[in-house]
Scaffold this active site. Sequence first.
Site, PDB file in Angstrom:
ATOM      1  N   GLU A 115       0.834  -1.205   0.000  1.00 46.46           N
ATOM      2  CA  GLU A 115       0.000   0.000   0.000  1.00 46.46           C
ATOM      3  C   GLU A 115       0.871   1.258   0.000  1.00 46.46           C
ATOM      4  OE1 GLU A 115      -4.147  -0.846   2.100  1.00 46.46           O
ATOM      5  OE2 GLU A 115      -2.479  -1.434   3.380  1.00 46.46           O
ATOM      6  N   GLU A 137      -4.346  -9.425   2.809  1.00 46.83           N
ATOM      7  CA  GLU A 137      -5.138  -9.232   4.027  1.00 46.83           C
ATOM      8  C   GLU A 137      -6.341 -10.166   4.133  1.00 46.83           C
ATOM      9  OE1 GLU A 137      -2.975  -5.274   3.630  1.00 46.83           O
ATOM     10  OE2 GLU A 137      -3.739  -6.840   2.321  1.00 46.83           O
TER      11      GLU A 137
END
Length: 687
Positions: A115, A137
């Site tokens: 990210e 995730e």
Amino acid sequence: MAIHFERDDEGVVTLTMDMSGSANVMNAEYHEAMGETVARLEAERDHITGVVLTSAKKTFFAGGDLNLLIRITPGNGSEALGFLEEVKAQLRRLERLGKPVVAAIDGSALGGGFEIALACHHRVALDDDRIRIGLPEATLGLLPGGGGVTRLVRLLGVQPALPLLMEGKQLRPARALQAGLVHELAATREELVEKARAWIRANPAPAQPWDEPGHEVPGARFGDPDLYGLLAAAPAVLRKKTHGAYPAPEKILAAAVEGAQVDFDTALRVEARYFVELATGQVAKNMINTFWFQLNGINAGGSRPAGVERSAVSKVGVLGAGMMGAGIAEVSAKAGIEVVLKDVTLEAARRGAGDTPGITPTDSDADLAGCDLVIEAVFENRELKNRVLPAAEAAALPDAVIASNTSTLPITGLASAVSDPTRFIGLHFFSPVPKMRLVEIIRGERTSDETLARAFDYVLRIGKTPIVVNDSRGFYTSRTFGTYVTEAVSMVAEGVSPALVENVAKRAGMAVGPLAVSDEVTLTLQLKIRDQALADDPAAAGALGDHPAFAVLEELVAEGRTGKSGGAGFYEYPEGGRKFLWPGLSRYAEADAGVTEKDVEDRLLFIQSLETLRCLDEGVLTSVGDANVGSVFGFGFAPWSGGTVQFVNSYGLTSFVERADYLADTYGERFRPPASLRDRAATNTPY
């Protein structure tokens, strides 16, 4: 300083992330360091020509700090949301600096690490197959909450981004380049930095695609019939896969689609709220606990005997070239170990070896000379194993570890076939071996610490996860998994619809329905295991001989329905078509069997958890982590639960005891909770 700031004569700033500890993680230290770094970049903007972001660790950035994430609750959720919003705001300022920012990815960039890279204008990755890039995730019950959903959807489009997000895929650099996650690859670290600097020189004032005027999310135009088709079908397709047991993919889909319809900064807020909703939920806590903390503890050697030096197997002999033996030989050879694959005939050995380099097929024990590990993988028959083991031991090195791949036969008994039982151990692989991650290591009564450590090191060497258990019939995995199958067949015998049993099992999160699994392992094998248990322990006749499940199995086998390999079992297997439940099972069905769907689900899940607790009480299992990881990776226990013991913890000990007592009163004493669980429930002491 956790982020080193260095500006050279050309005005290029190199930011080197170097948090305390072994890896860079997104915690309070990172938050403070990135805040100070971004503020300094903004203050010195006029003297900066560009920014290269890199790492001083082996990995680029490991992701979020799961020690913090697992402590997020509904009570502190708003605080967590505030922290997350600040982290995202820092990355937003970085990408809107007005200067080129390049991520020089010199190690794995997963989760929060990727990210951060997505917030850079350009991404160059080292072309090293050990590196992984992605947003995993979902595999921990979460979604990428640091801008990952929002940026990936705008980078690739909704439809291409969803599989990467919902399945948590981790890509090697070359594959990440093909998928559009990175822009360039570099062969060396020097080239990595040079390519980053070259891009800075060529792009003095870049902007992110989503910050360009008039930017639209690829494939998300209102009125586009393809988009409406996706929106209509995606939830149904997802529900078919997850059966509603996994909230993370559902929230990822919602965040991706909803975020695509609003401006970028609003999309970030949508993503953050869905993230906190998941992080405060029980499923994420279950999955983080098992698939991060406990799994990493196992792979770090938590169950390996202390004080024994590391070892490296150089030559493995595998006895039996059937499906299991061939698979063991393949994974060993691919790990760089010399392999000898022996069968009764050279032809059979060659067939098992296939075209995998590094495997020598043979029909002679003499070729096992020099082996420091021998793994027996012949049929599940004690007499046969007792014949092949001594000959192999005699041919191998004098100190070789001798192992059996048996799935049920006690290791201590098999050890009597070799001259030195201290060197004998169980290595229980799962089928298909190349795909299944787990190996159950079974320690016999006389197995030495050195033998156990050498076996443990071998399992890690071939890329598998080892759990360690003590000797028992069926050990842990086969013993516990057997309760799942027999409970299902018992319900069929009671008149419950077979389709209901299968569908409820999958809805509960089990990898495969119990009747389908019964066909896979064959009905005859289940009867052979029962018969061997009765022969070894006649006292078990009452529990096994009269079990209603075995009566059904015997009837089907008598009619030639032996399982999938025999062409018929609980299911029909039409050539070229999809399997379907055999209509003849209707002979057992009753219009009202008196078993609710909730009882079906709980009988299937509770029976496995209760058997696991008995294994802990008996010392078959010595670690809760081994129990949880072994249940999910070994026999497909519902991953959302975190495993058989975590299922008990998350259900609530008192509530679990009450429900188990109801099941025992209604369906039989096999559901009666052990005294150890009652004691824990009384003091509210989770496992």
